[in-house]
Write a protein that holds these residues in place. Structure first.
Motif, PDB file in Angstrom:
ATOM      1  N   ARG A 114       0.830  -1.204   0.000  1.00 12.46           N
ATOM      2  CA  ARG A 114       0.000   0.000   0.000  1.00 12.46           C
ATOM      3  C   ARG A 114       0.870   1.263   0.000  1.00 12.46           C
ATOM      4  O   ARG A 114       0.550   2.259  -0.655  1.00 12.46           O
ATOM      5  CB  ARG A 114      -0.942   0.000   1.202  1.00 12.46           C
ATOM      6  N   ALA A 115       1.983   1.214   0.734  1.00 13.26           N
ATOM      7  CA  ALA A 115       2.897   2.369   0.788  1.00 13.26           C
ATOM      8  C   ALA A 115       3.518   2.631  -0.582  1.00 13.26           C
ATOM      9  O   ALA A 115       3.656   3.793  -0.994  1.00 13.26           O
ATOM     10  CB  ALA A 115       3.980   2.133   1.838  1.00 13.26           C
ATOM     11  N   ILE A 116       3.878   1.578  -1.295  1.00 14.37           N
ATOM     12  CA  ILE A 116       4.448   1.736  -2.639  1.00 14.37           C
ATOM     13  C   ILE A 116       3.422   2.402  -3.554  1.00 14.37           C
ATOM     14  O   ILE A 116       3.741   3.333  -4.300  1.00 14.37           O
ATOM     15  CB  ILE A 116       4.904   0.381  -3.220  1.00 14.37           C
ATOM     16  N   ALA A 117       2.172   1.948  -3.492  1.00 10.75           N
ATOM     17  CA  ALA A 117       1.119   2.540  -4.320  1.00 10.75           C
ATOM     18  C   ALA A 117       0.907   4.011  -3.962  1.00 10.75           C
ATOM     19  O   ALA A 117       0.735   4.856  -4.846  1.00 10.75           O
ATOM     20  CB  ALA A 117      -0.181   1.754  -4.154  1.00 10.75           C
ATOM     21  N   LEU A 118       0.939   4.334  -2.673  1.00 13.89           N
ATOM     22  CA  LEU A 118       0.794   5.728  -2.250  1.00 13.89           C
ATOM     23  C   LEU A 118       1.948   6.581  -2.752  1.00 13.89           C
ATOM     24  O   LEU A 118       1.756   7.737  -3.142  1.00 13.89           O
ATOM     25  CB  LEU A 118       0.699   5.823  -0.728  1.00 13.89           C
ATOM     26  N   GLU A 119       3.161   6.022  -2.745  1.00 12.99           N
ATOM     27  CA  GLU A 119       4.324   6.747  -3.271  1.00 12.99           C
ATOM     28  C   GLU A 119       4.116   7.084  -4.750  1.00 12.99           C
ATOM     29  O   GLU A 119       4.496   8.156  -5.201  1.00 12.99           O
ATOM     30  CB  GLU A 119       5.610   5.933  -3.102  1.00 12.99           C
ATOM     31  N   GLY A 120       3.522   6.151  -5.485  1.00 13.53           N
ATOM     32  CA  GLY A 120       3.241   6.416  -6.895  1.00 13.53           C
ATOM     33  C   GLY A 120       2.302   7.597  -7.062  1.00 13.53           C
ATOM     34  O   GLY A 120       2.504   8.448  -7.929  1.00 13.53           O
ATOM     35  N   GLY A 121       1.282   7.663  -6.215  1.00 14.31           N
ATOM     36  CA  GLY A 121       0.360   8.797  -6.273  1.00 14.31           C
ATOM     37  C   GLY A 121       1.041  10.098  -5.925  1.00 14.31           C
ATOM     38  O   GLY A 121       0.824  11.127  -6.585  1.00 14.31           O
ATOM     39  N   GLU A 122       1.880  10.064  -4.895  1.00 13.42           N
ATOM     40  CA  GLU A 122       2.624  11.268  -4.493  1.00 13.42           C
ATOM     41  C   GLU A 122       3.590  11.690  -5.601  1.00 13.42           C
ATOM     42  O   GLU A 122       3.733  12.882  -5.894  1.00 13.42           O
ATOM     43  CB  GLU A 122       3.389  10.994  -3.197  1.00 13.42           C
ATOM     44  N   PHE A 123       4.248  10.722  -6.215  1.00 12.72           N
ATOM     45  CA  PHE A 123       5.169  11.000  -7.318  1.00 12.72           C
ATOM     46  C   PHE A 123       4.423  11.698  -8.457  1.00 12.72           C
ATOM     47  O   PHE A 123       4.891  12.712  -8.992  1.00 12.72           O
ATOM     48  CB  PHE A 123       5.806   9.687  -7.800  1.00 12.72           C
ATOM     49  N   LEU A 124       3.244  11.165  -8.821  1.00 17.47           N
ATOM     50  CA  LEU A 124       2.472  11.770  -9.913  1.00 17.47           C
ATOM     51  C   LEU A 124       2.020  13.188  -9.572  1.00 17.47           C
ATOM     52  O   LEU A 124       2.034  14.072 -10.439  1.00 17.47           O
ATOM     53  CB  LEU A 124       1.266  10.898 -10.256  1.00 17.47           C
ATOM     54  N   ARG A 125       1.624  13.421  -8.326  1.00 20.92           N
ATOM     55  CA  ARG A 125       1.218  14.779  -7.939  1.00 20.92           C
ATOM     56  C   ARG A 125       2.400  15.748  -8.058  1.00 20.92           C
ATOM     57  O   ARG A 125       2.252  16.870  -8.543  1.00 20.92           O
ATOM     58  CB  ARG A 125       0.662  14.780  -6.516  1.00 20.92           C
ATOM     59  N   THR A 126       3.573  15.310  -7.652  1.00 19.66           N
ATOM     60  CA  THR A 126       4.765  16.152  -7.746  1.00 19.66           C
ATOM     61  C   THR A 126       5.125  16.420  -9.207  1.00 19.66           C
ATOM     62  O   THR A 126       5.426  17.561  -9.584  1.00 19.66           O
ATOM     63  CB  THR A 126       5.956  15.490  -7.020  1.00 19.66           C
ATOM     64  N   VAL A 127       5.085  15.383 -10.044  1.00 20.07           N
ATOM     65  CA  VAL A 127       5.376  15.544 -11.473  1.00 20.07           C
ATOM     66  C   VAL A 127       4.390  16.524 -12.099  1.00 20.07           C
ATOM     67  O   VAL A 127       4.783  17.417 -12.860  1.00 20.07           O
ATOM     68  CB  VAL A 127       5.334  14.181 -12.196  1.00 20.07           C
ATOM     69  N   ASN A 128       3.114  16.396 -11.781  1.00 23.79           N
ATOM     70  CA  ASN A 128       2.100  17.293 -12.344  1.00 23.79           C
ATOM     71  C   ASN A 128       2.320  18.741 -11.899  1.00 23.79           C
ATOM     72  O   ASN A 128       2.165  19.673 -12.694  1.00 23.79           O
ATOM     73  CB  ASN A 128       0.696  16.822 -11.972  1.00 23.79           C
ATOM     74  N   ARG A 129       2.706  18.912 -10.637  1.00 27.19           N
ATOM     75  CA  ARG A 129       2.970  20.264 -10.127  1.00 27.19           C
ATOM     76  C   ARG A 129       4.159  20.886 -10.858  1.00 27.19           C
ATOM     77  O   ARG A 129       4.099  22.030 -11.321  1.00 27.19           O
ATOM     78  CB  ARG A 129       3.221  20.220  -8.619  1.00 27.19           C
ATOM     79  N   LEU A 130       5.242  20.129 -10.989  1.00 28.46           N
ATOM     80  CA  LEU A 130       6.435  20.636 -11.668  1.00 28.46           C
ATOM     81  C   LEU A 130       6.174  20.862 -13.155  1.00 28.46           C
ATOM     82  O   LEU A 130       6.660  21.835 -13.743  1.00 28.46           O
ATOM     83  CB  LEU A 130       7.605  19.679 -11.464  1.00 28.46           C
ATOM     84  N   SER A 131       5.402  19.988 -13.762  1.00 22.69           N
ATOM     85  CA  SER A 131       5.058  20.133 -15.173  1.00 22.69           C
ATOM     86  C   SER A 131       4.276  21.424 -15.414  1.00 22.69           C
ATOM     87  O   SER A 131       4.529  22.141 -16.392  1.00 22.69           O
ATOM     88  CB  SER A 131       4.247  18.922 -15.628  1.00 22.69           C
ATOM     89  N   GLY A 156       2.645  -1.771  -6.241  1.00 20.77           N
ATOM     90  CA  GLY A 156       2.093  -1.814  -4.891  1.00 20.77           C
ATOM     91  C   GLY A 156       0.899  -2.740  -4.800  1.00 20.77           C
ATOM     92  O   GLY A 156       0.790  -3.555  -3.879  1.00 20.77           O
ATOM     93  N   SER A 157      -0.007  -2.644  -5.763  1.00 20.99           N
ATOM     94  CA  SER A 157      -1.179  -3.529  -5.788  1.00 20.99           C
ATOM     95  C   SER A 157      -0.756  -4.982  -5.962  1.00 20.99           C
ATOM     96  O   SER A 157      -1.346  -5.884  -5.363  1.00 20.99           O
ATOM     97  CB  SER A 157      -2.120  -3.136  -6.923  1.00 20.99           C
ATOM     98  N   ALA A 158       0.265  -5.219  -6.780  1.00 18.49           N
ATOM     99  CA  ALA A 158       0.738  -6.584  -7.004  1.00 18.49           C
ATOM    100  C   ALA A 158       1.345  -7.177  -5.731  1.00 18.49           C
ATOM    101  O   ALA A 158       1.169  -8.369  -5.449  1.00 18.49           O
ATOM    102  CB  ALA A 158       1.765  -6.611  -8.137  1.00 18.49           C
ATOM    103  N   VAL A 159       2.048  -6.371  -4.953  1.00 20.19           N
ATOM    104  CA  VAL A 159       2.626  -6.856  -3.690  1.00 20.19           C
ATOM    105  C   VAL A 159       1.512  -7.262  -2.723  1.00 20.19           C
ATOM    106  O   VAL A 159       1.579  -8.312  -2.092  1.00 20.19           O
ATOM    107  CB  VAL A 159       3.559  -5.797  -3.055  1.00 20.19           C
ATOM    108  N   VAL A 160       0.464  -6.447  -2.642  1.00 22.67           N
ATOM    109  CA  VAL A 160      -0.672  -6.784  -1.771  1.00 22.67           C
ATOM    110  C   VAL A 160      -1.334  -8.070  -2.262  1.00 22.67           C
ATOM    111  O   VAL A 160      -1.615  -8.978  -1.468  1.00 22.67           O
ATOM    112  CB  VAL A 160      -1.692  -5.625  -1.717  1.00 22.67           C
ATOM    113  N   SER A 161      -1.561  -8.183  -3.563  1.00 23.16           N
ATOM    114  CA  SER A 161      -2.177  -9.388  -4.131  1.00 23.16           C
ATOM    115  C   SER A 161      -1.311 -10.619  -3.899  1.00 23.16           C
ATOM    116  O   SER A 161      -1.827 -11.689  -3.585  1.00 23.16           O
ATOM    117  CB  SER A 161      -2.415  -9.211  -5.633  1.00 23.16           C
TER     118      SER A 161
END
Length: 138
Positions: A18-35, A89-94
């Motif tokens: 779940r933490a890995i998946a959340l990091e992906g969301g945070e990464f995308l928000r940061t990329v979108n902000r910088l973009s 992240g989803s794959a690790v949980v599965s």
């Protein structure tokens, strides 16, 4: 042949997924902000339709990508990376849940008592026997 048994802490594994998946969301928000910040400057890179230097910089020349194509490729790669975090992240949980289910199935096969319990739980309702012997009062 040596058999290696791996103990898995499903709680920590699912938490990590779940933490890995959340990091992906945070990464995308940061990329979108910088973009969004970079995109504010693109108009200052010149107008490719009226300025030769801007055309070369923005569109490239002789098979070489210009800024616009490189920026689009980078944006796509960063988006794919953020999405990959979510999928991993989803794959690790599965994976944890699948191993947990396999462990249960393995335990049923190896433990006769547990296997009997599962068979008992899966049985159909039997008729309740009723005594036929008459009862006398004394």
């Amino acid at each position: 042949m040596k058999v290696i048994i791996m103990d898995i802490d499903h709680t920590s594994m699912e938490t990590a997924g779940r933490a890995i998946a959340l990091e992906g969301g945070e990464f995308l928000r940061t990329v979108n902000r910088l973009s969004a910040q970079v995109e504010q400057f693109i108009p200052y890179f010149g107008n490719p339709s009226s300025d030769e230097a801007a055309r070369l910089f923005r569109q490239g020349e002789e098979g070489q990508a210009g800024f616009d194509q490189a920026y689009e490729d980078l944006s796509k790669a960063l988006t794919n990376l953020g999405e990959a975090y979510k999928v991993i992240g989803s794959a690790v949980v599965s994976m944890s849940k699948n191993v947990k289910a396999a462990d249960l199935a393995s335990m049923i096969d190896k433990n006769a008592f547990v296997q009997d319990l599962f068979e008992f739980a899966g049985r159909k309702n039997d008729e309740i026997p009723v005594p036929t012997t008459p009862v006398e009062r004394t």
